[in-house]
Design a protein around this motif. Structure first.
Motif, short mmCIF file in Angstrom:
data_model
loop_
_atom_site.label_atom_id
_atom_site.label_comp_id
_atom_site.label_asym_id
_atom_site.label_seq_id
_atom_site.Cartn_x
_atom_site.Cartn_y
_atom_site.Cartn_z
N ALA A 102 94.25 18.84 10.75
CA ALA A 102 94.46 18.68 12.19
C ALA A 102 95.94 18.45 12.50
CB ALA A 102 93.62 17.50 12.71
N THR A 103 96.57 17.57 11.74
CA THR A 103 97.99 17.28 11.97
C THR A 103 98.84 18.49 11.62
OG1 THR A 103 97.49 15.02 11.29
CG2 THR A 103 99.81 15.59 11.53
N ARG A 104 98.44 19.15 10.57
CA ARG A 104 99.16 20.36 10.17
C ARG A 104 99.12 21.40 11.30
NH1 ARG A 104 101.14 22.97 6.00
NH2 ARG A 104 100.99 25.22 5.96
N GLY A 105 97.96 21.52 11.91
CA GLY A 105 97.82 22.45 13.03
C GLY A 105 98.70 22.05 14.20
N ASP A 106 98.79 20.75 14.47
CA ASP A 106 99.65 20.27 15.57
C ASP A 106 101.11 20.63 15.30
OD1 ASP A 106 97.44 19.21 16.80
OD2 ASP A 106 97.80 17.15 16.08
N VAL A 107 101.55 20.41 14.06
CA VAL A 107 102.94 20.73 13.72
C VAL A 107 103.16 22.24 13.82
CG1 VAL A 107 104.71 20.68 11.91
CG2 VAL A 107 103.19 18.71 12.22
N GLN A 108 102.20 23.00 13.31
CA GLN A 108 102.33 24.46 13.35
C GLN A 108 102.45 24.96 14.79
OE1 GLN A 108 102.49 26.78 10.62
NE2 GLN A 108 103.23 27.92 12.40
N ARG A 109 101.62 24.42 15.68
CA ARG A 109 101.69 24.84 17.09
C ARG A 109 103.05 24.49 17.69
NH1 ARG A 109 96.39 23.80 16.78
NH2 ARG A 109 96.59 21.57 17.14
N HIS A 110 103.57 23.33 17.31
CA HIS A 110 104.89 22.96 17.83
C HIS A 110 105.96 23.93 17.32
CE1 HIS A 110 108.07 20.34 19.39
NE2 HIS A 110 108.74 20.72 18.29
N LEU A 111 105.89 24.23 16.04
CA LEU A 111 106.89 25.15 15.47
C LEU A 111 106.78 26.54 16.08
CD1 LEU A 111 106.79 24.22 11.65
CD2 LEU A 111 108.35 23.39 13.41
N ASP A 112 105.56 26.95 16.40
CA ASP A 112 105.37 28.26 17.02
C ASP A 112 106.01 28.32 18.42
OD1 ASP A 112 103.98 29.16 14.85
OD2 ASP A 112 102.00 28.84 15.71
N ALA A 113 106.10 27.14 19.04
CA ALA A 113 106.58 27.10 20.42
C ALA A 113 108.03 26.65 20.55
CB ALA A 113 105.69 26.16 21.24
N CYS A 114 108.60 26.11 19.49
CA CYS A 114 109.93 25.49 19.58
C CYS A 114 110.90 26.16 18.61
CB CYS A 114 109.82 23.99 19.28
SG CYS A 114 111.41 23.17 19.30
N ARG A 115 111.83 26.89 19.16
CA ARG A 115 112.74 27.66 18.32
C ARG A 115 113.62 26.75 17.45
NH1 ARG A 115 113.98 32.82 19.34
NH2 ARG A 115 113.55 32.63 21.57
N GLY A 116 114.09 25.65 18.01
CA GLY A 116 114.97 24.75 17.25
C GLY A 116 114.27 24.16 16.04
N CYS A 117 113.04 23.65 16.27
CA CYS A 117 112.30 23.04 15.16
C CYS A 117 111.87 24.10 14.15
CB CYS A 117 111.10 22.25 15.68
SG CYS A 117 111.59 20.75 16.58
N TYR A 118 111.54 25.29 14.66
CA TYR A 118 111.17 26.38 13.75
C TYR A 118 112.35 26.71 12.83
CZ TYR A 118 109.93 31.01 12.08
OH TYR A 118 109.67 32.09 11.28
N SER A 119 113.55 26.77 13.41
CA SER A 119 114.74 27.07 12.61
C SER A 119 114.98 25.99 11.57
CB SER A 119 115.97 27.20 13.51
OG SER A 119 115.82 28.26 14.41
N ARG A 120 114.77 24.74 11.96
CA ARG A 120 114.93 23.64 11.02
C ARG A 120 113.93 23.76 9.87
NH1 ARG A 120 116.41 18.01 11.19
NH2 ARG A 120 115.99 17.21 9.12
#
Lengths: 90, 202
Positions: free
Chosen positions: A27-45
């Protein structure tokens, strides 16, 4: 960095290492994944940290001197075994 | 458990196949090549003596590397009195969250450049080796286990005999120190553009 109110960048970055290490529950992994899918800065990090981790894996392999391989083979050759093998070696 | 010649031949094939990794990982744990060779050989001997703890042949790789780490850790405990994991928790708080990415990332350059990717591209293998080798031992061990060997937090906790929360925080600190060392190297070696050196991000 994102319009999503599911998880903030601060929360995502706090969990990022465990996410990359595969240590989060689904569940938490999914939350982080959704955030990374939506946030370019965090995805780059995340991409940066993943790539650095990949580069670190490579330094765990090194050229072996022939003398070490010979030493290890000789060592294993001294290990005791049964003189007559049974049918099932498991 | 009766071990046959066939078992030993299988063991030898697996060990020789894993030897570059076994030695390479040992090399990151100890200070010189001769000690790394001794450690690898000792781990091989221990692995054979514990062969009955290997449940499946397919688990050989992870099993062998856990034995390598345990061999190193037990040898270290015998040789010297090291600071415990707990006693190191209070040290160097400023290094807890150092991030090369935060120093380099420039959101406004998203489509025209990627300084953080260029930084990683310019890092040589020996840069990473030097940075890992320079970590204080308690941090280096968990970084090697997690990042070089890909062990789980629970496996690391079992190996070092510490709670998983301690492993998590030690790993975060170790990675932070590692990035700090890489950043310093990047500055010294000119891998970082001079306009990024004044950044004071996390």
């Amino acid at each position: 960095m994102t319009d999503s109110d599911d998880m903030t960048c601060e929360e995502a970055l706090r969990l990022l290492a465990e996410y990359i290490d595969g240590e989060l529950e689904d569940a938490t992994r999914g939350d982080v994944q959704r955030h990374l899918d939506a946030c370019r800065g965090c995805y780059s990090r995340a991409e940066f940290e993943r790539r650095l981790k990949t580069q670190l894996v490579a330094i765990g392999t090194a050229a072996v001197r022939p003398q070490l391989e010979e030493r290890v083979r000789a060592l294993i050759g001294q290990f005791t075994v049964a003189t007559r093998p049974p049918n099932d070696h498991e | 458990m009766v071990l046959t010649l066939e078992d030993r031949e299988w063991f030898e094939r697996e060990v020789v196949s894993a030897l570059p990794e076994l030695y390479g990982t040992a090399r990151r744990l100890v200070k010189n090549a001769a000690d790394a060779e001794d450690l690898a050989a000792e781990a091989v001997a221990k692995a054979w003596s514990r062969i009955d703890s290997l449940r499946e042949h397919s688990c050989f790789h992870g099993w062998l590397f856990r034995i390598l780490m345990n061999t190193y850790l037990s040898g270290r405990r015998k040789r010297t009195v090291q600071p415990t994991f707990e006693s190191l928790e209070a040290d160097d708080k400023e290094s807890e969250s150092f991030s090369v990415f935060a120093r380099l990332h420039q959101p406004f350059l998203l489509w025209w450049g990627n300084p953080e990717r260029e930084f990683l591209d310019r890092l040589l293998r020996e840069d990473l080796e030097r940075a890992v080798d320079g970590l204080p031992e308690a941090f280096r061990v968990v970084v090697v286990m997690a990042d070089v060997q890909g062990m789980s937090y629970q496996e690391i906790a079992d190996a070092v005999g510490a709670p998983i929360g301690t492993v998590r925080s030690r790993l975060a600190r170790g990675r932070s120190l590692l990035q700090k060392a890489l950043w310093k190297h990047g500055l010294d070696a000119g891998l970082v553009h001079s306009d990024r050196t004044g950044t004071t991000g996390p």
